[in-house]
Design a protein around this motif. Structure first.
Motif, short mmCIF file in Angstrom:
data_model
loop_
_atom_site.label_atom_id
_atom_site.label_comp_id
_atom_site.label_asym_id
_atom_site.label_seq_id
_atom_site.Cartn_x
_atom_site.Cartn_y
_atom_site.Cartn_z
N UNK A 42 0.84 -1.18 0.00
CA UNK A 42 0.00 0.00 0.00
C UNK A 42 0.88 1.24 0.00
N UNK A 43 0.40 2.36 -0.59
CA UNK A 43 1.17 3.59 -0.60
C UNK A 43 1.41 4.09 0.81
N UNK A 44 0.57 3.72 1.75
CA UNK A 44 0.75 4.11 3.15
C UNK A 44 2.01 3.46 3.70
N UNK A 45 2.38 2.29 3.17
CA UNK A 45 3.55 1.55 3.65
C UNK A 45 4.84 1.98 2.96
N UNK A 46 4.79 2.95 2.06
CA UNK A 46 5.98 3.38 1.33
C UNK A 46 6.96 4.08 2.27
N UNK A 47 8.26 3.90 2.02
CA UNK A 47 9.24 4.66 2.80
C UNK A 47 9.20 6.13 2.38
N UNK A 48 9.69 7.02 3.23
CA UNK A 48 9.63 8.46 2.96
C UNK A 48 10.42 8.85 1.71
N UNK A 49 11.37 8.02 1.28
CA UNK A 49 12.19 8.36 0.11
C UNK A 49 11.82 7.58 -1.15
N UNK A 50 10.59 7.07 -1.22
CA UNK A 50 10.20 6.22 -2.35
C UNK A 50 10.30 6.92 -3.71
N UNK A 55 13.70 11.42 -9.27
CA UNK A 55 14.19 12.79 -9.29
C UNK A 55 15.67 12.83 -9.65
N UNK A 56 16.03 13.70 -10.60
CA UNK A 56 17.43 13.87 -10.97
C UNK A 56 18.17 14.62 -9.89
N UNK A 57 19.47 14.36 -9.82
CA UNK A 57 20.31 15.08 -8.87
C UNK A 57 20.67 16.47 -9.40
N UNK A 58 20.54 16.66 -10.71
CA UNK A 58 20.83 17.96 -11.31
C UNK A 58 19.53 18.67 -11.67
N UNK A 59 19.63 19.97 -11.78
CA UNK A 59 18.47 20.80 -12.09
C UNK A 59 18.74 21.49 -13.42
N UNK A 60 17.77 21.54 -14.32
CA UNK A 60 17.96 22.25 -15.59
C UNK A 60 18.36 23.71 -15.34
N UNK A 61 19.21 24.27 -16.21
CA UNK A 61 19.69 25.65 -16.05
C UNK A 61 18.56 26.65 -15.88
N UNK A 62 17.45 26.45 -16.60
CA UNK A 62 16.34 27.40 -16.53
C UNK A 62 15.79 27.50 -15.10
N UNK A 78 27.29 24.22 -4.47
CA UNK A 78 28.05 23.65 -3.35
C UNK A 78 27.45 23.96 -1.98
N UNK A 79 26.56 24.93 -1.90
CA UNK A 79 25.97 25.32 -0.63
C UNK A 79 24.58 24.71 -0.40
N UNK A 80 24.05 24.02 -1.38
CA UNK A 80 22.72 23.42 -1.26
C UNK A 80 22.75 22.19 -0.36
N UNK A 81 21.73 22.01 0.45
CA UNK A 81 21.60 20.83 1.29
C UNK A 81 21.19 19.64 0.44
N UNK A 82 21.63 18.47 0.83
CA UNK A 82 21.16 17.25 0.15
C UNK A 82 19.74 16.97 0.63
N UNK A 83 19.04 16.13 -0.09
CA UNK A 83 17.68 15.75 0.32
C UNK A 83 17.71 15.09 1.71
N UNK A 84 18.73 14.29 1.96
CA UNK A 84 18.85 13.63 3.26
C UNK A 84 19.07 14.66 4.37
N UNK A 126 4.66 18.44 -4.61
CA UNK A 126 3.81 17.70 -3.66
C UNK A 126 4.58 17.12 -2.48
N UNK A 127 5.90 17.30 -2.45
CA UNK A 127 6.73 16.75 -1.39
C UNK A 127 6.98 17.79 -0.29
N UNK A 128 7.82 17.45 0.69
CA UNK A 128 8.07 18.33 1.83
C UNK A 128 9.46 18.07 2.38
N UNK A 129 10.06 19.07 3.02
CA UNK A 129 11.31 18.87 3.76
C UNK A 129 11.30 19.73 5.02
N UNK A 130 12.27 19.50 5.89
CA UNK A 130 12.34 20.20 7.18
C UNK A 130 12.68 21.68 7.02
N UNK A 131 13.12 22.09 5.85
CA UNK A 131 13.43 23.51 5.61
C UNK A 131 12.20 24.29 5.17
#
Length: 141
Positions: A42-50, A55-62, A78-84, A126-131
Motif C-alpha cells: 500500500x502507498x501508506x507503507x511506502x518509505x519516505x524516500x520512495x 528525481x534527478x540530482x541535477x536541475x535544468x539551467x532554466x 556547493x551550498x545546497x543541502x542534500x535531500x537527506x 507535492x513533497x516536503x522537507x524540514x526547511x
C-alpha cells in the motif's frame, strides 16, 4: 391500507438508493491515486524516500538560475543541502508541501518538476522537507 404499503416500499427504495450511492462514492475516493507498489504494498507503507529514484540530482539551467516563487535566489550548487540533510520526504507533512514553500522554484521547463533555493536536485511540489517555510504571499493561480 394501500398507502401504508406503498410508503414502506418507497422508503426501502430510497434507503437502498442512498446506501448504494454511498458505496459507489466510497469506491471512487481513491480513483486515480497510485495506491500500490510492486509487490502489492500500500502507498501508506511506502518509505519516505520512495520517489527519490524519480528525481534527478541535477536541475535544468532554466530552474537553477531562477528565483523561488517568493523571489528568493538559489544558493550556489556547493551550498545546497542534500535531500537527506533537509529530511526531504515524498509527500506532504501536515498539509504543508514544497508548492506552498517560499523556497520552491516552480517548473520552468515543462517536466512537471521544479527545484529549490535550499535543496539540491529536482523537487516535486507535492513533497516536503524540514526547511519548509510558508510563502510570504500566496499568488493567484
Amino acid at each position: 391500507m394501500g398507502d401504508g404499503t406503498s410508503r414502506g416500499s418507497r422508503r426501502r427504495v430510497l434507503r437502498a438508493t442512498g446506501w448504494g450511492s454511498a458505496v459507489v462514492l466510497a469506491g471512487c475516493v481513491s480513483v486515480g491515486e497510485d495506491t500500490s507498489q510492486a509487490g502489492g504494498e500500500s502507498s501508506v507503507d511506502r518509505p519516505a524516500d520512495w520517489c527519490f529514484d524519480r528525481l534527478d540530482d541535477t536541475v535544468p539551467d532554466v530552474e537553477a538560475n531562477a528565483t523561488s516563487i517568493d523571489g528568493v535566489e538559489r544558493k550556489p550548487e556547493g551550498e545546497l543541502a542534500s535531500k537527506e540533510e533537509a529530511s526531504y520526504q515524498c509527500g506532504p507533512a501536515d498539509g504543508d508541501h514544497c508548492g506552498t514553500c517560499t523556497y520552491y522554484i516552480d517548473d520552468r521547463d515543462g517536466d512537471a518538476v521544479g527545484a529549490c533555493t535550499e535543496v539540491a536536485g529536482e523537487i516535486r511540489s507535492s513533497d516536503w522537507c524540514a526547511l519548509w517555510a510558508p510563502r510570504e504571499e500566496i499568488q493567484d493561480e
